[in-house]
Write a protein that holds these residues in place. Structure first.
Motif: not given
Lengths: 241, 378
Positions: A67-72, A99-104, B25-30, B32-38
């Motif tokens: 996964g990837q590191l996400l800063r919230d 957070y970790l996103t997209d990890a398993t 000020g950017a919309p939050k994202s994450a 998932y499944g290898g691609v960026r999502r809102a």
């Protein structure tokens, strides 16, 4: 000894072993304290209840998809009701959560058969809802993969790769090397100490002890692999050495 | 064991918007499944839900979260017993201290001599708890040793009973009195888009109305970041734990209905005036389960692409249905009942999962079934 295997996957997870106040970090893999806490909650233990037998379990985790590191960044506001009944919101200090996103992950617990079976049943029908390190991170799909009589080490080595088929296709080799982090055996060397054995989750005196872990790798087959693994890089062969 | 869990799955399209933004000020994202999502964070939608409770519940069932708890309690003491009005502030401070919450005496500055003690952090108490505390304070007022009388009246227990619906659903943390913490019975996931999303930039100029020169240029220029997305939103309510927190079956039933309705209808207010992105969900699937809550976000790990026939919503509805069925098949996790509220033909595939009803009827049906199951249990 028996083992129970868990699949930890979802858009977000967070496994902190040293977070305080407004900066909440995550480790690269589930922590033992996080998983023991999740199981204690599944069994209906309150935070103040003794953990007892759960502390005898051995724990290991395999990073199937890092996964990837996400800063919230999180703001908080407090509501205040005016005398006329309207709500009014005031800002509070900002906090940063990672957070970790997209990890398993594949997590494995080893212990006595009855205990392990109890965990399997509790996670299938948990008393308190499960979450992956933080309450806003519910797991995607069911968590428990089942109980078997193998050793923890064997399960980490032989369980099929849990990464999504998209990730599997990205790795072209027929065999992939996955990182593992597991409890060290008493006689093992090359260990690392992290403060990750839960002693008490009681919020009045939360306590963690040190835990010896071994970082290792295992090789598992890639069902979508098409090429042979690259040979070991050995520059000495050129020199006839 | 008779468990009752309510899973809420929502597909909702929002037009260009910036509902929930990060520190730039950017919309939050994450990813998932290898691609960026809102992404819209769970805390943003929980707040929107809690604010919406005002429309669905009587205020007596809701709580107050404030540092100015002493002032609030003092007002209530003075209302109930006017002859104590002079002592109300001190009495209230003593009562809150007896609960175990640290309150600090105010700084006496010249301007504000009447300042009242405040708690060092936000205290979340229900209206009934505050009323009970006021009654206890009034009873203790005549005692020789007020703190002792308050202790004898077990005021700490009064702060741990009769929780409001919002405290019971979203939990409460009291920093220095962890034993009166309340564990949240509702769990809300971060909403993510079912498809890949890139942030877009809207370049804008603002014109000065009073500047009538010919070559004026703009009064100001700037950019607003936004995206538009079809979100998968998921929340689950553990009805048994909610009943533990509320201690009352009828209140639990009302709280579940209020939560489902408020979660479905609410919308965080970020950049609302700029984008007017008030939409209602295209589809709401509510499942009552008796073993474990199940988040179906895995349906969208493979991002949904627009199809030639039908758009994103159609593809998302089909993916959601397939994931629900696949989990039933592979894990034997059959929900007790599923209800579907949906709009348009694109979401028709969800009718395979359960009965298609209007939201009002869905809420009624959920309430009745939750009520029956709680009765059976007690």
């Amino acid at each position: 000894m028996s083992v129970v295997a868990l699949r930890l996957a979802g858009p977000l997870q967070a496994w902190g072993s040293g977070s305080r106040f407004v900066r909440r970090s995550t480790d690269i893999a589930p922590t033992k304290s996080g998983i023991i806490g999740m199981i204690a909650a599944a069994r209906g233990l309150r935070r103040t209840d003794p953990l007892e037998k759960l502390l005898d379990l051995s724990f290991g985790v395999r990073i199937d998809q890092p996964g990837q590191l996400l800063r919230d960044f999180q703001t908080a506001q407090r509501p205040r009701r005016d005398r006329n009944g309207d709500l009014d919101w005031q800002s509070l200090p900002l906090s940063t959560r990672y957070y970790l996103t997209d990890a398993t992950f594949l997590a494995v617990l080893e212990g006595e058969r009855a205990l392990v079976e109890g965990i399997d049943e509790a996670v299938r029908a948990p008393h308190f809802p499960l979450y992956l390190g933080r309450r806003s991170c519910p797991p995607a799909g069911p968590v428990v993969l089942g109980v078997s009589d193998q050793s923890l080490h064997d399960v980490l080595e032989t369980w099929p790769w849990l990464a999504s088929s998209r990730v599997q296709k990205q790795h072209r080799e027929r065999v992939v090397r996955l990182a593992t982090i597991r409890d060290a055996a008493p006689d093992e060397t090359a260990v690392e100490s992290i403060r990750d054995t839960p002693v008490s989750f009681d919020p009045n005196h939360r306590d963690y002890a040190w835990r010896s872990v071994v970082r290792d790798t295992v090789e598992v087959p890639n069902p979508h692999g098409v090429s042979d693994p690259a040979p070991e890089h050995d520059p000495m062969t050129v020199l006839g050495g | 064991m008779n468990r009752t869990l309510i899973d809420i799955h929502i597909l909702q399209t929002v037009p260009p918007s910036n509902i929930n933004r990060d520190d730039t000020g950017a919309p939050k994202s994450a990813v998932y499944g290898g691609v960026r999502r809102a992404r819209v964070s769970s805390q943003a939608w929980k707040r929107a839900t809690r604010v919406a409770f005002d429309d669905h519940l009587d205020r007596s069932e809701l709580g107050v979260r404030t540092k100015r708890i002493v002032e609030l309690l003092a007002t209530m003491i003075a209302e109930q017993s006017p002859d104590l009005a002079d002592r109300a502030n001190d009495l209230a401070a003593e009562t809150i201290r007896a609960v175990g919450i640290d309150v600090k005496a105010p700084k006496k500055t010249g301007a504000d001599k009447k300042a009242v003690a405040e708690a060092g952090y936000l205290v979340f108490l229900s209206r009934r708890q505050i009323q009970n505390l006021a009654a206890a304070a009034i009873d203790a007022a005549d005692a020789e040793d007020v703190p002792k009388a308050l202790k004898a009246a077990k005021v700490k227990d009064l702060a741990d009973r009769d929780h409001s619906v919002d405290v019971a659903l979203f939990g409460r943390m009291v920093a220095d009195q962890a034993d009166i913490n309340v564990d949240a019975a509702a769990q809300v996931a971060h909403a993510i888009s079912v498809h890949p999303v890139e942030t877009e930039f809207d370049y804008f100029t603002a014109v000065d109305d009073l500047n009538s020169d010919e070559e004026t240029g703009a009064g100001m220029i700037g950019t607003v970041e936004f995206n538009s997305s079809t979100l998968y939103r998921y929340a689950t309510v553990d009805v048994n734990r909610l009943a533990d927190n509320l201690g009352d079956n009828a209140a639990t039933q009302r709280a579940v209905q209020a939560f489902v309705e408020a979660f479905v209808r609410s919308m965080p207010t970020g950049k609302q005036n700029t984008f007017a992105n008030r939409t209602l969900p295209e589809a709401v699937v509510v499942q009552l389960r008796d073993r474990q809550p199940i988040n179906l976000v895995g349906a969208f790990e493979n991002p949904v692409r627009e199809l030639e026939k039908g758009g994103r919503v159609k593809a998302a509805a089909e993916a959601l249905r397939d994931e629900a069925r696949e989990i039933e098949r592979a894990y034997g996790e059959q929900p007790v009942t599923t209800w579907v509220t949906r709009v348009g033909t694109d979401t028709a595939s969800l009718d395979d999962l359960g009965e298609n009803v209007a939201l009002h009827d869905l809420l009624t049906a959920v309430g009745i079934l939750v009520g029956t199951r709680l009765e059976e249990q007690s």
